[in-house]
Write an enzyme that holds these catalytic residues in place. Sequence first.
Site, PDB file in Angstrom:
ATOM      1  N   GLY A   1       0.581  -1.377  -0.026  1.00  0.00           N
ATOM      2  CA  GLY A   1      -0.280   0.160  -0.325  1.00  0.00           C
ATOM      3  C   GLY A   1       1.032   1.454   0.212  1.00  0.00           C
ATOM      4  O   GLY A   1       2.092   1.594  -0.009  1.00  0.00           O
ATOM      5  N   LEU A   2       0.252   2.387  -0.031  1.00  0.00           N
ATOM      6  CA  LEU A   2       0.797   3.236   0.276  1.00  0.00           C
ATOM      7  C   LEU A   2       0.935   3.579   0.903  1.00  0.00           C
ATOM      8  O   LEU A   2       1.552   3.221   1.817  1.00  0.00           O
ATOM      9  CB  LEU A   2       0.149   4.807  -0.498  1.00  0.00           C
ATOM     10  CG  LEU A   2      -0.211   4.939  -2.213  1.00  0.00           C
ATOM     11  CD1 LEU A   2      -1.041   5.859  -2.454  1.00  0.00           C
ATOM     12  CD2 LEU A   2       0.923   4.779  -3.155  1.00  0.00           C
ATOM     13  N   SER A   3       2.682   4.660   1.164  1.00  0.00           N
ATOM     14  CA  SER A   3       2.858   5.770   2.178  1.00  0.00           C
ATOM     15  C   SER A   3       2.156   6.208   3.053  1.00  0.00           C
ATOM     16  O   SER A   3       1.031   7.098   2.581  1.00  0.00           O
ATOM     17  CB  SER A   3       4.539   6.451   2.052  1.00  0.00           C
ATOM     18  OG  SER A   3       5.028   6.788   3.148  1.00  0.00           O
ATOM     19  N   GLY A   4       1.470   5.934   4.180  1.00  0.00           N
ATOM     20  CA  GLY A   4       0.822   6.655   5.268  1.00  0.00           C
ATOM     21  C   GLY A   4      -0.134   5.307   5.506  1.00  0.00           C
ATOM     22  O   GLY A   4      -1.135   5.780   5.148  1.00  0.00           O
TER      23      GLY A   4
ATOM     24  N   GLY B   1      -1.346   2.071   6.134  1.00  0.00           N
ATOM     25  CA  GLY B   1      -1.304   2.270   7.473  1.00  0.00           C
ATOM     26  C   GLY B   1      -1.019   0.406   7.954  1.00  0.00           C
ATOM     27  O   GLY B   1      -1.081   0.012   9.016  1.00  0.00           O
ATOM     28  N   LYS B   2       0.124   0.440   7.103  1.00  0.00           N
ATOM     29  CA  LYS B   2       0.552  -0.999   6.922  1.00  0.00           C
ATOM     30  C   LYS B   2       1.560  -0.768   8.372  1.00  0.00           C
ATOM     31  O   LYS B   2       1.681  -2.100   8.585  1.00  0.00           O
ATOM     32  CB  LYS B   2       2.198  -1.456   6.205  1.00  0.00           C
ATOM     33  CG  LYS B   2       1.379  -0.404   4.668  1.00  0.00           C
ATOM     34  CD  LYS B   2       1.949  -1.181   3.254  1.00  0.00           C
ATOM     35  CE  LYS B   2       3.043  -0.235   3.290  1.00  0.00           C
ATOM     36  NZ  LYS B   2       3.464   1.392   2.794  1.00  0.00           N
ATOM     37  N   THR B   3       2.234   0.259   8.785  1.00  0.00           N
ATOM     38  CA  THR B   3       2.741   0.073  10.349  1.00  0.00           C
ATOM     39  C   THR B   3       2.231  -0.913  11.175  1.00  0.00           C
ATOM     40  O   THR B   3       2.304  -1.401  11.614  1.00  0.00           O
ATOM     41  CB  THR B   3       3.962   1.760   9.942  1.00  0.00           C
ATOM     42  OG1 THR B   3       4.581   1.709   8.722  1.00  0.00           O
ATOM     43  CG2 THR B   3       4.932   1.143  11.305  1.00  0.00           C
TER      44      THR B   3
ATOM     45  N   SER C   1       5.747  -2.489  -2.047  1.00  0.00           N
ATOM     46  CA  SER C   1       6.118  -2.562  -3.317  1.00  0.00           C
ATOM     47  C   SER C   1       5.343  -2.417  -4.256  1.00  0.00           C
ATOM     48  O   SER C   1       3.651  -2.872  -4.790  1.00  0.00           O
ATOM     49  CB  SER C   1       5.700  -4.358  -2.890  1.00  0.00           C
ATOM     50  OG  SER C   1       4.764  -4.699  -1.657  1.00  0.00           O
TER      51      SER C   1
END
Length: 208
Positions: A13-16, A18-20, A87
């Site tokens: 997913g895009l930066s920001g 919520g992956k982290t 990715s």
Amino acid sequence: MGSEQGFTLWFTGLSGSGKTTITNLLVRELLGRGTKLEVLDGDVVRENLSKGLGFSKEDRDTNILRIGFVAELLTRNGVATICCPISPYQQTRDRVREMVGEFVEIYVFATLEELVQNRDPKGLYKKALAGEIPGFTGVDDPYEAPEHPELMLDTMVETPERSLQRTLTKLKELGYLDDDTILVEGDRLHSGLTDLRIHETGHVVNET
């Protein structure tokens, strides 16, 4: 299959998006279950396996395939492996899927408008939109959304805790967990979705 079954959980997913935050909640949860676990953090991989690579498509692909190579080694040795690089390219993610086999792709979704307006504390999206950061994923470099992910988490409408529960449920459905009950109570999260860090486990994840 239980905790001895290795698998790779691939958040994209895009930066920001919520992956982290979701990854850190999941790390705490799986460690609470006694799961053998490793997190392949994008920044750590770039420093140790991909030093010198830039951000061209070729270099991005090389970096992702190196993450996939390590994930495959861990997975076939019974380790639950979490990867959360951006990715951006579908073909490269598909190559990693073929490489790993036991591969669960989770698309963490938020619109570019949401990210620019509400989840850009460092102003990176605004700089990219102004042309100050060339090749920024989602702005002037494409992000190819997964075509058939095992799960999509829309972080604009669901809380991180809800995303965690849905991820656990999917892992149970696929046979990687015995149940989907949350064992460890998560911290209350900030609305920006990127503030939680898990220090006590050593599995600190950074958004990449």
